[in-house]
Scaffold this motif. Structure first.
Motif, PDB file in Angstrom:
ATOM      1  N   GLU A 131       0.838  -1.206   0.000  1.00 49.43           N
ATOM      2  CA  GLU A 131       0.000   0.000   0.000  1.00 49.43           C
ATOM      3  C   GLU A 131       0.869   1.251   0.000  1.00 49.43           C
ATOM      4  O   GLU A 131       0.531   2.265  -0.621  1.00 49.43           O
ATOM      5  CB  GLU A 131      -0.927   0.006   1.217  1.00 49.43           C
ATOM      6  CG  GLU A 131      -2.107  -0.922   1.062  1.00 49.43           C
ATOM      7  CD  GLU A 131      -3.168  -0.671   2.128  1.00 49.43           C
ATOM      8  OE1 GLU A 131      -2.983   0.212   2.982  1.00 49.43           O
ATOM      9  OE2 GLU A 131      -4.175  -1.382   2.106  1.00 49.43           O
ATOM     10  N   SER A 132       1.985   1.148   0.695  1.00 47.09           N
ATOM     11  CA  SER A 132       2.877   2.291   0.788  1.00 47.09           C
ATOM     12  C   SER A 132       3.452   2.632  -0.595  1.00 47.09           C
ATOM     13  O   SER A 132       3.432   3.784  -1.027  1.00 47.09           O
ATOM     14  CB  SER A 132       3.981   1.956   1.784  1.00 47.09           C
ATOM     15  OG  SER A 132       4.722   3.082   2.093  1.00 47.09           O
TER      16      SER A 132
ATOM     17  N   GLY B  40       2.234   1.519  -3.479  1.00 47.36           N
ATOM     18  CA  GLY B  40       1.102   1.803  -4.364  1.00 47.36           C
ATOM     19  C   GLY B  40       0.654   3.243  -4.216  1.00 47.36           C
ATOM     20  O   GLY B  40       0.384   3.933  -5.212  1.00 47.36           O
ATOM     21  N   GLY B  41       0.602   3.695  -2.973  1.00 48.88           N
ATOM     22  CA  GLY B  41       0.203   5.070  -2.731  1.00 48.88           C
ATOM     23  C   GLY B  41       1.187   6.053  -3.342  1.00 48.88           C
ATOM     24  O   GLY B  41       0.810   7.104  -3.864  1.00 48.88           O
TER      25      GLY B  41
ATOM     26  N   PRO C 264      -2.320   8.032  -3.187  1.00 42.03           N
ATOM     27  CA  PRO C 264      -2.854   7.352  -2.002  1.00 42.03           C
ATOM     28  C   PRO C 264      -4.312   6.917  -2.178  1.00 42.03           C
ATOM     29  O   PRO C 264      -4.743   5.966  -1.529  1.00 42.03           O
ATOM     30  CB  PRO C 264      -2.710   8.401  -0.895  1.00 42.03           C
ATOM     31  CG  PRO C 264      -2.375   9.689  -1.565  1.00 42.03           C
ATOM     32  CD  PRO C 264      -1.809   9.374  -2.902  1.00 42.03           C
TER      33      PRO C 264
ATOM     34  N   ALA D 117      -4.606   3.161  -3.024  1.00 44.83           N
ATOM     35  CA  ALA D 117      -3.963   2.138  -2.179  1.00 44.83           C
ATOM     36  C   ALA D 117      -4.929   0.989  -1.882  1.00 44.83           C
ATOM     37  O   ALA D 117      -4.560  -0.180  -1.968  1.00 44.83           O
ATOM     38  CB  ALA D 117      -3.464   2.773  -0.885  1.00 44.83           C
TER      39      ALA D 117
ATOM     40  N   SER E 183      -4.859  -3.066  -2.931  1.00 42.89           N
ATOM     41  CA  SER E 183      -4.813  -4.218  -2.034  1.00 42.89           C
ATOM     42  C   SER E 183      -5.943  -5.194  -2.339  1.00 42.89           C
ATOM     43  O   SER E 183      -5.755  -6.404  -2.286  1.00 42.89           O
ATOM     44  CB  SER E 183      -4.825  -3.775  -0.573  1.00 42.89           C
ATOM     45  OG  SER E 183      -5.977  -3.035  -0.298  1.00 42.89           O
TER      46      SER E 183
END
Lengths: 239, 288
Positions: free
Chosen positions: B250-251, B253-254, B259, B262, B266
């Motif tokens: 997520e980090s 991806g954001g 963001p 994210a 997931s």
């Protein structure tokens, strides 16, 4: 007269609407080996499951050491000195051999004696000691049966219920297991054995009960039963 | 290097995700109950930390233990009084039951605490520091450390204690466990209690970092689902690996997609994994 370790009178039980056991009465005395013989579906396993609390009795009595234990909890039965080695072994397969054995001693608090009994089981079945860290499910059938019996012994029982000792196992493993049962019995543990190999079972046991369609159809000393033509014909393929 | 910073952020987030998921995973694996209540348990833990801080000045990191204890009792009671009655029923029945209890509890929280977001403002937050030009906020690092500690404690509880062994035994074969003298219903209640304990404790940890509202519960539940699918069901290491992976993912991806994507990322990953590896990355075959 001594009090029977296990005394069952007029026991009836089943699953839902299906009654499996009809008026079963039997006794196991302290230190005795008794075997149950009978065809598949006769109710032998149900009888053991009823003794250990997995199946509820609808009527009749299960008395352990003179104390009524009909429909007692599984834990109550273990505490009364009865350990059940179930059909198919039912080990905790992804748990180590060591942890499986410790589960057998689940209700005990006497740490020192638990350690002693562990050593005893390991000396009785050295292969278990070799594989103590291995997952129980990865062992051969014979080794798993040793582990299942060891787990039963870890409860320090005075009566061991064993369901289908030899089913699906190699002959050499079976021979060893029978030998060990003799040894366990010499140590004072009574055994109630369900076994499909009738000849071997009768050779091991002091007495036997023949279960037929949920009823006890014959009983007596195993030597006598082994010589009975009806038994020979029904179970041993002899005419 | 910006990537190391993103990785660090992801790991800090991921440790919390692991902690969110590990109790959920335990309950699912051992009891075969999909506990819809889990998200609400987490929010409840956050509120306990919030009110303990506001009215008694107790630091949320201390409230981790209070929230864990309170939620354990609550989980134990819910399992003994309600879920144990239908534990043998198909999974949809128990899911519906926890869904119903969740509606009641979550709405009770809305009434009692309102849907407003609240935040704990620590008067003296732990100092932030920098390691090799990676910026590390002190409270987040501490929350990560505590989350990892809780997860490891649970692992040792399951591995090395009698209760833990009984829980694992019930998971593998409840009838055989009963034959050992294990009181299966009690172990069920303890397991559900531990699941709630982990949720409550995580809630208290999260309260240091994120705003609190009953509306958050479904987001937490979603994370728990994804982590379980990523890591595989019912194992503590699985939840840990799954949680850390999700956090890092997520980090990054954001950072790359913004963001707002994210969560899409997931859940997209969840779908792909369900197709490709339904047992999870660390799921053991036949472990059920």
């Amino acid at each position: 007269m001594t009090v029977a370790k296990l005394s069952i009178t007029n026991l009836q039980a089943g699953y839902g609407d299906v009654q499996v056991l009809w008026d079963i009465s039997l006794e196991v005395n302290p230190g005795e080996i008794v075997c149950l013989i009978g065809s598949n579906g006769a109710g032998k396993s149900t009888l053991l499951r009823c003794i250990s609390g997995l199946v509820a009795a609808t009527s009749g009595h299960v008395v352990v050491d003179g104390k009524d234990m009909t429909n007692a909890s599984e834990a109550g039965v273990v505490s009364a000195g009865i350990a059940h080695v179930p059909e198919g072994r039912r080990l905790f397969s992804a748990m180590s051999v060591h942890d499986n054995l410790l589960m057998g001693a689940y209700l005990r608090k006497d740490k020192a004696q638990i350690a002693e009994d562990l050593d005893l089981v390991y000396s009785m079945f050295p292969v278990l000691a070799e594989r103590r860290r291995q997952d129980a499910g990865t062992m051969s059938g014979g080794e798993q049966q040793m582990c299942a019996i060891g787990r039963g012994l870890m409860a320090r029982p005075s009566l061991l219920l064993i369901d289908e000792l030899s089913l699906g196992l190699a002959p050499r493993a079976v021979e060893l297991l029978f030998e060990r049962l003799r040894q366990i019995n010499k140590g004072g543990v009574a055994i109630l054995l369900v076994e499909q190999d009738v000849m071997d079972a009768l050779a091991l046991a002091d007495r036997a009960y023949v279960v037929n369609r949920g009823r006890v159809s014959m009983s007596g000393e195993s030597k006598v039963l082994a010589a009975d033509p009806a038994i020979q014909e029904a179970f041993m393929g002899l005419a | 290097m910006i990537y190391f910073q993103i990785l660090a952020n992801g790991l800090m987030l991921g440790a919390l995700y692991a902690c969110i998921a590990v109790g959920f995973s335990l309950v699912w694996g051992v009891l075969n109950v999909i506990n819809i209540l889990h998200g609400t348990f987490i929010v409840l833990g956050s509120y306990i930390a919030f009110f303990a801080f506001r009215f008694a000045g107790i630091h949320p990191f201390v409230s981790v233990f209070i929230a864990g204890f309170v939620l354990f009792l609550m989980g134990y009671a819910i399992q003994s009084a309600m879920i144990n009655r239908v534990i043998a029923a198909p999974v949809l029945i128990t899911l519906t039951l926890t869904f119903g209890i969740d509606l009641v509890l979550n709405n009770a929280m809305l009434v009692a605490f309102s849907a407003d977001y609240r935040k704990i403002n620590l008067p003296s937050p732990l100092p932030s520091f920098e390691v090799a030009s990676i910026f590390l906020p002190g409270d987040r690092v501490a929350a990560m450390g505590l989350a990892l500690l809780l997860t490891i404690l649970l692992y040792f509880l399951l591995r090395a204690t009698n209760v833990g062994r009984a829980i694992i035994a019930v998971r593998m074969d409840r009838e055989a466990a009963a034959l050992m003298g294990v009181d299966v219903k009690r172990v069920n209640a303890i397991t559900f209690g531990i699941g709630a304990l982990m949720a409550g404790a995580t809630g208290a940890l999260i309260s240091v970092i994120y705003p609190i509202s009953p509306l958050n519960s479904s987001a937490f539940l979603g994370k728990a689902f994804v982590v379980c699918v990523l890591g595989g069901l019912g194992s503590v290491p699985g939840a840990l690996v799954g949680g850390l992976m999700l956090g890092v993912l997520e980090s990054f991806g954001g950072f790359w997609f913004g963001p707002e994507h994210a969560v899409t990322l997931s859940f997209g990953l969840l779908l792909i994994l369900l197709f490709a590896r339904p047992g999870g990355l660390l799921g053991k075959r036949g472990y059920e």
